[in-house]
Design a protein around this motif. Sequence first.
Motif, PDB file in Angstrom:
ATOM      1  N   LYS A 178       0.772  -1.048  -0.028  1.00 47.27           N
ATOM      2  CA  LYS A 178       0.075  -0.035  -0.088  1.00 47.27           C
ATOM      3  C   LYS A 178       0.959   1.223   0.121  1.00 47.27           C
ATOM      4  O   LYS A 178       0.670   2.183  -0.483  1.00 47.27           O
ATOM      5  CB  LYS A 178      -1.019  -0.223   1.341  1.00 47.27           C
ATOM      6  CG  LYS A 178      -1.808   1.184   1.355  1.00 47.27           C
ATOM      7  CD  LYS A 178      -2.886   1.073   2.264  1.00 47.27           C
ATOM      8  CE  LYS A 178      -3.759   2.506   2.375  1.00 47.27           C
ATOM      9  NZ  LYS A 178      -4.386   2.467   0.979  1.00 47.27           N
TER      10      LYS A 178
ATOM     11  N   TYR B  30      -1.196   4.110   9.244  1.00 47.74           N
ATOM     12  CA  TYR B  30      -2.252   4.471   8.445  1.00 47.74           C
ATOM     13  C   TYR B  30      -3.511   4.104   9.357  1.00 47.74           C
ATOM     14  O   TYR B  30      -3.491   3.277  10.420  1.00 47.74           O
ATOM     15  CB  TYR B  30      -2.423   3.099   7.426  1.00 47.74           C
ATOM     16  CG  TYR B  30      -1.570   3.233   6.537  1.00 47.74           C
ATOM     17  CD1 TYR B  30      -1.769   4.409   5.362  1.00 47.74           C
ATOM     18  CD2 TYR B  30      -0.413   2.576   6.442  1.00 47.74           C
ATOM     19  CE1 TYR B  30      -0.797   4.502   4.133  1.00 47.74           C
ATOM     20  CE2 TYR B  30       0.616   2.569   5.028  1.00 47.74           C
ATOM     21  CZ  TYR B  30       0.252   3.707   4.281  1.00 47.74           C
ATOM     22  OH  TYR B  30       1.290   3.666   3.207  1.00 47.74           O
ATOM     23  N   ALA B  31      -4.593   4.892   9.091  1.00 47.67           N
ATOM     24  CA  ALA B  31      -5.824   4.435  10.057  1.00 47.67           C
ATOM     25  C   ALA B  31      -6.450   3.280   9.356  1.00 47.67           C
ATOM     26  O   ALA B  31      -6.244   3.141   8.223  1.00 47.67           O
ATOM     27  CB  ALA B  31      -6.850   5.525   9.907  1.00 47.67           C
TER      28      ALA B  31
ATOM     29  N   ASP C 252     -11.343  -0.530   0.726  1.00 48.56           N
ATOM     30  CA  ASP C 252     -11.949   0.547  -0.102  1.00 48.56           C
ATOM     31  C   ASP C 252     -13.392   0.459   0.342  1.00 48.56           C
ATOM     32  O   ASP C 252     -13.851  -0.115   1.360  1.00 48.56           O
ATOM     33  CB  ASP C 252     -11.505   0.047  -1.560  1.00 48.56           C
ATOM     34  CG  ASP C 252     -12.517  -1.090  -1.998  1.00 48.56           C
ATOM     35  OD1 ASP C 252     -13.046  -1.747  -1.009  1.00 48.56           O
ATOM     36  OD2 ASP C 252     -12.329  -1.488  -3.110  1.00 48.56           O
TER      37      ASP C 252
ATOM     38  N   GLU D   7      -9.436   2.346   8.527  1.00 48.41           N
ATOM     39  CA  GLU D   7     -10.259   2.665   7.585  1.00 48.41           C
ATOM     40  C   GLU D   7      -9.397   2.887   6.114  1.00 48.41           C
ATOM     41  O   GLU D   7     -10.069   2.310   5.108  1.00 48.41           O
ATOM     42  CB  GLU D   7     -11.297   3.966   7.678  1.00 48.41           C
ATOM     43  CG  GLU D   7     -12.604   3.531   8.396  1.00 48.41           C
ATOM     44  CD  GLU D   7     -12.058   3.279   9.900  1.00 48.41           C
ATOM     45  OE1 GLU D   7     -12.857   2.633  10.509  1.00 48.41           O
ATOM     46  OE2 GLU D   7     -10.854   3.647  10.508  1.00 48.41           O
ATOM     47  N   GLU D   8      -8.390   3.321   6.235  1.00 51.03           N
ATOM     48  CA  GLU D   8      -7.414   3.761   5.018  1.00 51.03           C
ATOM     49  C   GLU D   8      -7.141   2.278   4.480  1.00 51.03           C
ATOM     50  O   GLU D   8      -6.599   2.317   3.099  1.00 51.03           O
ATOM     51  CB  GLU D   8      -6.425   4.373   5.446  1.00 51.03           C
ATOM     52  CG  GLU D   8      -6.278   5.796   5.614  1.00 51.03           C
ATOM     53  CD  GLU D   8      -5.180   6.471   5.763  1.00 51.03           C
ATOM     54  OE1 GLU D   8      -4.460   6.781   4.878  1.00 51.03           O
ATOM     55  OE2 GLU D   8      -4.756   6.604   6.849  1.00 51.03           O
ATOM     56  N   LEU D   9      -7.164   1.107   4.897  1.00 49.14           N
ATOM     57  CA  LEU D   9      -6.472   0.002   4.340  1.00 49.14           C
ATOM     58  C   LEU D   9      -7.662  -0.700   3.389  1.00 49.14           C
ATOM     59  O   LEU D   9      -7.298  -1.827   3.004  1.00 49.14           O
ATOM     60  CB  LEU D   9      -6.256  -0.846   5.637  1.00 49.14           C
ATOM     61  CG  LEU D   9      -5.347  -0.489   6.938  1.00 49.14           C
ATOM     62  CD1 LEU D   9      -4.920  -1.326   7.679  1.00 49.14           C
ATOM     63  CD2 LEU D   9      -3.888  -0.021   6.287  1.00 49.14           C
TER      64      LEU D   9
ATOM     65  N   ARG E 216     -14.761  -1.932   3.116  1.00 48.33           N
ATOM     66  CA  ARG E 216     -14.858  -1.134   4.213  1.00 48.33           C
ATOM     67  C   ARG E 216     -16.095  -1.658   5.114  1.00 48.33           C
ATOM     68  O   ARG E 216     -16.493  -1.726   6.229  1.00 48.33           O
ATOM     69  CB  ARG E 216     -14.982   0.338   4.197  1.00 48.33           C
ATOM     70  CG  ARG E 216     -14.209   1.090   5.312  1.00 48.33           C
ATOM     71  CD  ARG E 216     -14.041   2.629   4.809  1.00 48.33           C
ATOM     72  NE  ARG E 216     -13.026   2.702   4.094  1.00 48.33           N
ATOM     73  CZ  ARG E 216     -12.571   3.365   3.057  1.00 48.33           C
ATOM     74  NH1 ARG E 216     -13.828   3.989   2.435  1.00 48.33           N
ATOM     75  NH2 ARG E 216     -11.707   3.495   2.206  1.00 48.33           N
TER      76      ARG E 216
END
Length: 289
Positions: A66, A275-276, A282, A278-280, A286
């Motif tokens: 990522k 990274y938060a 899509d 949620e960012e991991l 999510r």
Amino acid sequence: MDRLKLKAVLGSHPHVKAVKSGELRSDLFDLDFVDYTPTNAAFKPMVREQAFDVCEMAIVTYLMAKAHGKPLVLLPATMLGRFQHSYALYDPARGSLGPTDLEGKRVGIRSFTTTTGAWIRGILANDYGVNLDRINWVTFEDPHVAEYVDTTERAPKDKKILQMLLDGELDAVLGETSSDPNLKPLFLDPAAEAAKWYARRAVMPVNHLVVVTEQLARSRPDVVAGVYDLLKRNKEQMGPAGSPDLLPFGIAANRKPLELIVDYAFQQSLIPRRYAVEELFDETTRGLN
């Protein structure tokens, strides 16, 4: 709409047996399994060439992929979770060694970027106060993510990690187990240490989750949700998960382990920022729970 044929790599875990045998199927797609032994041999082609549509992947490999903009999307579906304390060994014939004795020592690890390695180093640094920069790391393989600059010492090509430990060329190794009676765990009682660690952190260390290509996620979010659903159904077929659940599914169940491994990976300079959770994922992944 035609049924999609997806190239997939998953390890031979009991909780994916029904999916791999075709006993559990989807109306939308067929999974065409490609066999990789060990499973981690598939991570490099997945990161570098997106060689499969669906692939089991070590979480640190995904975080690094990522960070370098690889077109992969994570599913909150754990394929492998385990306590890490038993994956560190030393040879007591050369004197006793514990977690706090590693500074200044030569420690072998398959690749510096393995997820087991990142978990154990995180435990050493955060629970035992070990300065990881004072350890001489010796590695045997390249990182899966080609862009990562590995500054560790590389073992000679013909050398094997456990043999180097037995020969005294390494003081300890991480990420390995062995039935050799001459080798002992670095953590005196790994099961007791793991239980103590879990009591303090309430985190199940996840190793492998599942990724799909960004192309599949964008073009067929319904199929991605279907892949997750199939894996979840197979896990649920196995009966109650027990406590702690070694195979958390869904973002809520994976939040704490993901936060902690992100923290450790950042501390160890494997990724450029925290990274938060949620960012991991899509938009589609999510929402999976």
